[in-house]
Design an enzyme around this catalytic site. Structure first.
Site, PDB file in Angstrom:
ATOM      1  N   CYS A  91      12.057  -6.453  37.114  1.00  0.00           N
ATOM      2  CA  CYS A  91      12.270  -5.335  36.409  1.00  0.00           C
ATOM      3  C   CYS A  91      11.281  -5.159  35.542  1.00  0.00           C
ATOM      4  O   CYS A  91      11.547  -3.820  35.247  1.00  0.00           O
ATOM      5  CB  CYS A  91      13.870  -5.085  35.726  1.00  0.00           C
ATOM      6  SG  CYS A  91      15.219  -5.424  37.042  1.00  0.00           S
ATOM      7  N   HIS A 345      18.154   2.634  36.219  1.00  0.00           N
ATOM      8  CA  HIS A 345      17.091   1.927  36.333  1.00  0.00           C
ATOM      9  C   HIS A 345      16.961   1.388  37.637  1.00  0.00           C
ATOM     10  O   HIS A 345      16.673   1.052  38.234  1.00  0.00           O
ATOM     11  CB  HIS A 345      18.028   0.263  36.302  1.00  0.00           C
ATOM     12  CG  HIS A 345      17.735  -0.591  35.976  1.00  0.00           C
ATOM     13  ND1 HIS A 345      16.364  -1.093  36.235  1.00  0.00           N
ATOM     14  CD2 HIS A 345      17.797  -2.366  36.266  1.00  0.00           C
ATOM     15  CE1 HIS A 345      15.572  -1.585  35.708  1.00  0.00           C
ATOM     16  NE2 HIS A 345      16.406  -2.798  36.404  1.00  0.00           N
ATOM     17  N   CYS A 375      14.565  -7.709  30.542  1.00  0.00           N
ATOM     18  CA  CYS A 375      15.333  -8.370  30.940  1.00  0.00           C
ATOM     19  C   CYS A 375      14.469  -8.229  32.826  1.00  0.00           C
ATOM     20  O   CYS A 375      14.457  -7.467  32.931  1.00  0.00           O
ATOM     21  CB  CYS A 375      17.582  -9.399  31.150  1.00  0.00           C
ATOM     22  SG  CYS A 375      17.356  -8.043  31.947  1.00  0.00           S
TER      23      CYS A 375
END
Length: 389
Positions: A91, A345, A375
């Site tokens: 990510c 996202h 994260c």
């Protein structure tokens, strides 16, 4: 001594990552190319001067394979002489691209470089790069973690349990994210950062009317009898409402030195002050933002109270709330224009999306320091500090 500054930052609106999403018709190469074109058009730079394009993409397979960043640069009309590469830190892939780009400028290897990212989750679903029946971890990892690792949703549940975060707290945080994002759109605060695509000009996942009471009606998203037996402490409070959705989007920032910016007549928006990356427990997986925040503050010689704005990626509400408990940060300064729960996202694009939003929020509020942290799957986290100039 050389510095590294951001002189332009743009993103697409973020679409829902499903076949009928607003950007599902756009090939991911074209999605990223759109931000690259917008970047050079808004900055006025000659793309032939760009030393490298560093992009982040998580699922590098299918329409996102073959070094997607290179073909996005070509589609954007950049000269063939401009190189490009694609990185994967899950990510945080495009935040890592920012780190690499800025570090290249600081080292003198680059004068002008683009950091960017893209993910089209409608066309290339998560885990598309792991064929059925294949093990991406290998026997050594299985030996080190004999009870097995877990999916991110279970990690988010474990975090909620460890930090005693209630369902009400999770849903209240999620609703606040939507309200802040809706307010930011209404006030025109995203206008400077968003480059509309094919008539799409707004983030599609924002729900202005969401309330904690509405979110309380959603069922747990990750309940599994086997994990319930293994982890009896889990209360199953993570839902689709207090987790980030799947999305399509792209984003890009243009990085150079103050000296080069002055020579080219570019206006610096923020200085890239300090960087940190860290590993953490891959079972909890998503808690690396806590040590990464401490690490980047120590490297910067700053305290938490020195930071005016925070961008902490809202992969799950439990991640940000656990981070807040450990750091003591003021939630009023965190994701002030909404976060990933509302905005979306799109994995590989999220790092530079957060950077883009933070850069513009610092300028809009007259703030000095911003801290961004994400994260990442596998127990990883990036953190960096920006200073408005």
């Amino acid at each position: 001594m050389r510095d590294a500054v951001i002189v332009e930052a743009v993103r697409t609106p973020i679409g829902k990552g499903r076949p009928n999403g607003s950007l599902a018709h756009v090939h991911p190469v074209e999605l990223l190319a759109h931000t690259l074109r917008a970047l050079v058009e808004r900055s006025g730079v000659d793309p032939a001067l760009i030393d490298d394009v560093i992009g982040g993409t998580v699922d590098q397979v299918g329409e996102q394979a073959m070094n997607i960043t290179r073909y996005a640069a070509l589609s954007a009309g950049f000269p063939e002489s401009v190189p490009a590469t694609t990185v994967d830190r899950q990510c945080g892939s495009s935040q890592q691209a920012v780190h690499f780009a800025a570090q290249g400028v600081l080292a003198g290897a680059y004068d002008l470089v683009v950091a960017c990212g893209v993910e089209s989750m409608s066309r290339v679903p998560m885990w598309s790069n792991v064929p059925p029946g294949k093990d991406p971890f290998g026997p050594g990892v299985a030996e080190r973690y004999p009870d097995g690792l877990v999916p991110q949703g279970i990690s988010a549940e474990l975090i909620a349990a460890k930090w005693s975060i209630t369902r009400e707290q999770l849903d209240t945080f999620a609703a606040t994210s939507h309200h802040r994002a809706a307010d930011a759109w209404q006030q025109g605060l995203f206008d400077a950062e968003v480059a509309p695509v094919d008539g799409v000009s707004r983030d599609e996942s924002v729900r202005p009317g969401t309330t904690p009471e509405i979110l309380a009606g959603l069922r747990p998203a990750y309940h599994d009898p086997a994990f319930a037996a293994r982890f009896p402490q889990i209360e199953w409070n993570i839902t689709a409402g207090n987790a980030s959705p799947v999305n399509d989007g792209a984003s890009a920032v243009l990085i150079t030195s103050s000296e080069t910016a002055a020579r080219l007549g570019l206006r610096p928006l923020a200085r890239l002050h300090s960087f940190a990356v860290t590993g953490s427990d891959p079972l909890l997986m998503l808690t690396g933002v806590i040590p990464a925040t401490d690490k980047v503050l120590r490297r910067a010689g700053l305290r938490l109270d020195d930071i005016d704005l925070f961008e902490v990626n809202e992969a799950f509400a439990s991640v940000v709330l656990a981070w807040r408990q450990e750091t003591g940060a003021d939630l009023a300064k965190v994701n002030v224009h909404g976060g990933a729960i509302a905005l979306g996202h799109p994995l590989g694009a999220s790092g530079t999306r957060l950077t883009t939003t933070l850069v513009h929020a610092l300028r809009e509020r007259g703030a000095r320091y911003g801290l961004q942290t994400m994260c990442e799957a596998g127990g990883l986290a990036n953190a960096m500090i920006l200073e408005a100039v």
